[in-house]
Design a protein around this motif. Structure first.
Motif, PDB file in Angstrom:
ATOM      1  N   ALA A  19      15.349 -14.688  -6.848  1.00 43.51           N
ATOM      2  CA  ALA A  19      14.765 -14.587  -8.052  1.00 43.51           C
ATOM      3  C   ALA A  19      13.906 -15.564  -8.211  1.00 43.51           C
ATOM      4  O   ALA A  19      14.075 -16.670  -8.068  1.00 43.51           O
ATOM      5  N   LEU A  20      12.705 -14.944  -8.696  1.00 40.55           N
ATOM      6  CA  LEU A  20      11.511 -15.941  -9.140  1.00 40.55           C
ATOM      7  C   LEU A  20      11.781 -16.271 -11.246  1.00 40.55           C
ATOM      8  O   LEU A  20      11.703 -15.551 -11.883  1.00 40.55           O
ATOM      9  N   LEU A  21      11.697 -17.450 -11.572  1.00 44.47           N
ATOM     10  CA  LEU A  21      11.968 -17.878 -13.220  1.00 44.47           C
ATOM     11  C   LEU A  21      11.539 -18.574 -13.735  1.00 44.47           C
ATOM     12  O   LEU A  21       9.864 -19.589 -12.352  1.00 44.47           O
ATOM     13  N   SER A  58      11.349 -26.039  -7.589  1.00 45.52           N
ATOM     14  CA  SER A  58      10.745 -25.855  -8.147  1.00 45.52           C
ATOM     15  C   SER A  58       9.405 -26.100  -7.645  1.00 45.52           C
ATOM     16  O   SER A  58       9.244 -27.363  -6.654  1.00 45.52           O
ATOM     17  N   ARG A  59       8.412 -25.691  -8.576  1.00 41.52           N
ATOM     18  CA  ARG A  59       6.687 -25.970  -8.473  1.00 41.52           C
ATOM     19  C   ARG A  59       5.790 -25.400  -9.343  1.00 41.52           C
ATOM     20  O   ARG A  59       6.268 -24.825  -9.937  1.00 41.52           O
ATOM     21  N   GLY A  60       6.001 -27.289 -10.233  1.00 45.76           N
ATOM     22  CA  GLY A  60       4.715 -27.191 -11.128  1.00 45.76           C
ATOM     23  C   GLY A  60       6.297 -25.997 -12.146  1.00 45.76           C
ATOM     24  O   GLY A  60       7.437 -26.285 -13.027  1.00 45.76           O
ATOM     25  N   ASP A  61       5.813 -25.179 -13.155  1.00 51.68           N
ATOM     26  CA  ASP A  61       6.755 -24.528 -14.067  1.00 51.68           C
ATOM     27  C   ASP A  61       7.751 -23.603 -13.859  1.00 51.68           C
ATOM     28  O   ASP A  61       8.464 -22.747 -14.091  1.00 51.68           O
ATOM     29  N   PHE A  62       7.468 -22.631 -12.432  1.00 49.76           N
ATOM     30  CA  PHE A  62       8.187 -21.682 -11.786  1.00 49.76           C
ATOM     31  C   PHE A  62       9.584 -22.467 -10.712  1.00 49.76           C
ATOM     32  O   PHE A  62       9.237 -23.586 -10.235  1.00 49.76           O
ATOM     33  N   ILE A  63      10.473 -21.981 -10.850  1.00 54.02           N
ATOM     34  CA  ILE A  63      11.672 -21.575 -10.018  1.00 54.02           C
ATOM     35  C   ILE A  63      12.069 -20.689  -8.958  1.00 54.02           C
ATOM     36  O   ILE A  63      12.359 -19.898  -9.821  1.00 54.02           O
ATOM     37  N   LEU A  64      12.407 -20.933  -8.262  1.00 53.87           N
ATOM     38  CA  LEU A  64      12.238 -20.110  -7.159  1.00 53.87           C
ATOM     39  C   LEU A  64      14.716 -20.237  -6.871  1.00 53.87           C
ATOM     40  O   LEU A  64      15.170 -21.299  -6.578  1.00 53.87           O
ATOM     41  N   VAL A  65      15.028 -19.119  -7.085  1.00 53.46           N
ATOM     42  CA  VAL A  65      16.922 -19.361  -7.121  1.00 53.46           C
ATOM     43  C   VAL A  65      16.975 -18.832  -5.874  1.00 53.46           C
ATOM     44  O   VAL A  65      16.390 -17.094  -6.096  1.00 53.46           O
ATOM     45  N   LEU A  81      14.699 -20.576 -19.431  1.00 54.54           N
ATOM     46  CA  LEU A  81      13.636 -19.948 -18.901  1.00 54.54           C
ATOM     47  C   LEU A  81      14.048 -19.168 -18.606  1.00 54.54           C
ATOM     48  O   LEU A  81      14.801 -17.900 -19.263  1.00 54.54           O
ATOM     49  N   THR A  82      12.661 -18.123 -18.187  1.00 53.92           N
ATOM     50  CA  THR A  82      12.127 -16.656 -18.452  1.00 53.92           C
ATOM     51  C   THR A  82      12.270 -16.115 -16.727  1.00 53.92           C
ATOM     52  O   THR A  82      11.922 -16.344 -16.006  1.00 53.92           O
ATOM     53  N   GLU A  83      13.181 -14.929 -16.552  1.00 52.20           N
ATOM     54  CA  GLU A  83      12.495 -13.837 -14.925  1.00 52.20           C
ATOM     55  C   GLU A  83      11.518 -13.320 -15.158  1.00 52.20           C
ATOM     56  O   GLU A  83      11.419 -12.595 -16.066  1.00 52.20           O
ATOM     57  N   LEU A  84      10.813 -13.915 -14.319  1.00 53.92           N
ATOM     58  CA  LEU A  84       9.552 -13.341 -13.971  1.00 53.92           C
ATOM     59  C   LEU A  84       9.329 -11.543 -12.908  1.00 53.92           C
ATOM     60  O   LEU A  84       8.745 -10.758 -13.017  1.00 53.92           O
ATOM     61  N   ALA A  85      10.503 -11.849 -11.851  1.00 52.78           N
ATOM     62  CA  ALA A  85      10.980 -10.984 -10.700  1.00 52.78           C
ATOM     63  C   ALA A  85      11.816 -11.047  -9.826  1.00 52.78           C
ATOM     64  O   ALA A  85      12.178 -12.601  -9.616  1.00 52.78           O
ATOM     65  N   ARG A  86      12.357 -10.680  -9.173  1.00 53.18           N
ATOM     66  CA  ARG A  86      13.628 -10.841  -7.826  1.00 53.18           C
ATOM     67  C   ARG A  86      13.353  -9.830  -6.558  1.00 53.18           C
ATOM     68  O   ARG A  86      12.403  -8.968  -6.920  1.00 53.18           O
ATOM     69  N   ASP A  87      14.019 -10.018  -5.557  1.00 52.66           N
ATOM     70  CA  ASP A  87      13.937  -9.061  -4.930  1.00 52.66           C
ATOM     71  C   ASP A  87      15.607  -8.575  -5.092  1.00 52.66           C
ATOM     72  O   ASP A  87      16.307  -9.321  -4.788  1.00 52.66           O
ATOM     73  N   TYR A  88      15.610  -7.247  -4.535  1.00 53.59           N
ATOM     74  CA  TYR A  88      16.498  -6.197  -5.361  1.00 53.59           C
ATOM     75  C   TYR A  88      17.199  -6.121  -4.114  1.00 53.59           C
ATOM     76  O   TYR A  88      18.371  -5.282  -4.096  1.00 53.59           O
ATOM     77  N   ASN A  89      16.656  -6.818  -2.905  1.00 56.27           N
ATOM     78  CA  ASN A  89      17.271  -6.378  -1.778  1.00 56.27           C
ATOM     79  C   ASN A  89      19.173  -6.671  -1.384  1.00 56.27           C
ATOM     80  O   ASN A  89      19.281  -8.180  -2.550  1.00 56.27           O
ATOM     81  N   ALA A  90      19.974  -6.395  -1.202  1.00 56.92           N
ATOM     82  CA  ALA A  90      20.782  -7.586  -1.255  1.00 56.92           C
ATOM     83  C   ALA A  90      21.784  -7.969   0.425  1.00 56.92           C
ATOM     84  O   ALA A  90      21.228  -8.542   1.557  1.00 56.92           O
ATOM     85  N   SER A  91      20.866  -9.849  -0.173  1.00 57.48           N
ATOM     86  CA  SER A  91      20.394 -10.457   0.958  1.00 57.48           C
ATOM     87  C   SER A  91      21.311 -11.587   0.812  1.00 57.48           C
ATOM     88  O   SER A  91      21.630 -12.677  -0.827  1.00 57.48           O
ATOM     89  N   TRP A  92      22.214 -12.257   1.781  1.00 54.59           N
ATOM     90  CA  TRP A  92      23.140 -13.300   1.653  1.00 54.59           C
ATOM     91  C   TRP A  92      22.496 -14.918   1.754  1.00 54.59           C
ATOM     92  O   TRP A  92      21.696 -14.888   3.281  1.00 54.59           O
ATOM     93  N   MET A  93      21.702 -15.231   1.444  1.00 57.35           N
ATOM     94  CA  MET A  93      20.753 -16.355   1.140  1.00 57.35           C
ATOM     95  C   MET A  93      21.302 -18.120   1.701  1.00 57.35           C
ATOM     96  O   MET A  93      22.536 -17.892   1.616  1.00 57.35           O
TER      97      MET A  93
END
Length: 347
Positions: A283-285, A268-275, A294-306
């Motif tokens: 995904a950025l929420l 988390s950073r302020g009101d932003f959340i990184l998943v 909690l609202t999703e703002l954007a995401r990376d649509y590539n398939a990556s195993w984090m």
């Protein structure tokens, strides 16, 4: 007259400390004599603390001769030690045998203790190996075991967090996320969130509240005095609030966000959340204080195993994935269409 500001408290042992000033190579330092001796010196405009590879130092005085320049004479418990200070101050490592497998650790500064999740392998009466998992509390100076909390049979500790809830004055609260592991389940279908409080400097570990979850609690993070939990494929937001009118506080589910495979990493950073997801990259929420959602703002649509995620700033994120790669993603805030803004740019 000069004023002392930005007071800091640094633990340098458990016994009374005596301070001795000395010079080495034209640089003034202070030797702190105690059961954990250390050297205090300045660097880059701040005070630095370097450990000394001695168990105990009762007293120290500078010592010099033609053959030994810039030496220190140190009185230990049963010896007189004459030595010099390395130009390169090395990190000294002390090994503390636990007899168990440590899995997670956090520092509870207000209690001057470490909370550690451990796994112990024991033999049953019929000779089978049985796992037992614990939350153990260790003194952050002596590493003495202060208290413990045993998890239930078949329960595995997954995550650990020291948190300051917005409606609690306690600075010694920790949250443990667990999962129940059964051989017939490909993925855990149940777990617990345990809220524990360290009292009497960690000598008492009290269970304040627990919540059953529909899955494993893989990750925990704090957000504006609230708790974020990655529970299987959901990101859940909890507050520390009264469970009913006039009742004591407990964890209350406020909102959850779906659309993931497994929520493994949260920042988390302020009101932003990184998943960070098992397979679906990042995904950025955003958390809304007015609606509590909690609202999703954007995401990376590539398939990556984090394997890890972090914020670089409000608009830029760093991710690590299991093919030994790091990648940087950025919000596409200036895009012309909603579809483009909902896609993270990979730099």
């Amino acid at each position: 007259a000069p004023l002392l500001t930005e007071r800091k408290l640094v633990a340098l042992g458990t016994q009374p400390i005596s301070l001795v000033s000395f010079w080495v190579g034209g640089v003034q330092s202070v030797f702190a004599c105690s059961d954990r001796p250390a050297i205090v010196h300045s660097g880059s405009g701040s005070l630095l603390y370097s450990s000394v590879n001695l168990d105990v130092a009762a007293h120290m005085t500078p010592f010099a001769s033609e053959s030994m320049v810039d030496c220190l004479a140190i009185a230990a418990e049963d010896a007189l030690i004459i030595g010099t200070i390395d130009e390169v101050r090395k990190l000294h490592i002390r090994t503390v045998p636990l007899g168990e497998q440590p899995r997670r650790i956090c520092h509870v500064e207000a209690a001057r203790a470490f909370a550690v999740l451990t796994t112990s392998i024991e033999s049953s009466p019929v000779g089978d190996e049985v796992e037992q998992q614990f939350v153990r509390v260790l003194d952050d100076q002596t590493f003495e075991r202060l208290s413990e909390f045993a998890l239930a049979p078949q329960e595995s500790a997954c995550s650990l967090l020291r948190i300051d809830f917005e409606n609690s004055a306690s600075a010694t609260t920790i949250v443990v996320g667990t999962a129940y592991i059964y051989a017939h389940e490909p993925e855990p279908s149940s777990g617990r969130l345990l809220v524990l409080e360290l009292q009497d400097r960690g000598r008492i570990l009290e269970l304040r509240h627990e919540v059953r979850t529909h899955g494993a609690v893989y990750e925990l993070e704090s957000l504006r005095g609230k708790l974020l939990a990655g529970v299987n494929n959901k990101l859940q937001l909890f507050s520390w609030s009264p469970l009913a009118a006039g009742a004591a506080n407990g964890l209350v589910l406020r909102h959850e966000h779906c659309g993931h495979i497994l929520v493994l990493y949260i920042q988390s950073r302020g009101d932003f959340i990184l998943v960070g997801d098992l397979m679906k990259s990042i995904a950025l929420l955003q958390y809304s204080a007015s609606t509590g959602e909690l609202t999703e703002l954007a995401r990376d649509y590539n398939a990556s195993w984090m394997t890890s995620v972090c914020f670089l700033d409000d608009d830029t994120m760093l991710g690590a994935e299991n093919c030994f790669n790091l990648f940087v993603a950025r919000k596409n805030s200036e895009a012309a269409t909603d579809e483009e803004r909902q896609r993270l740019d990979i730099l």
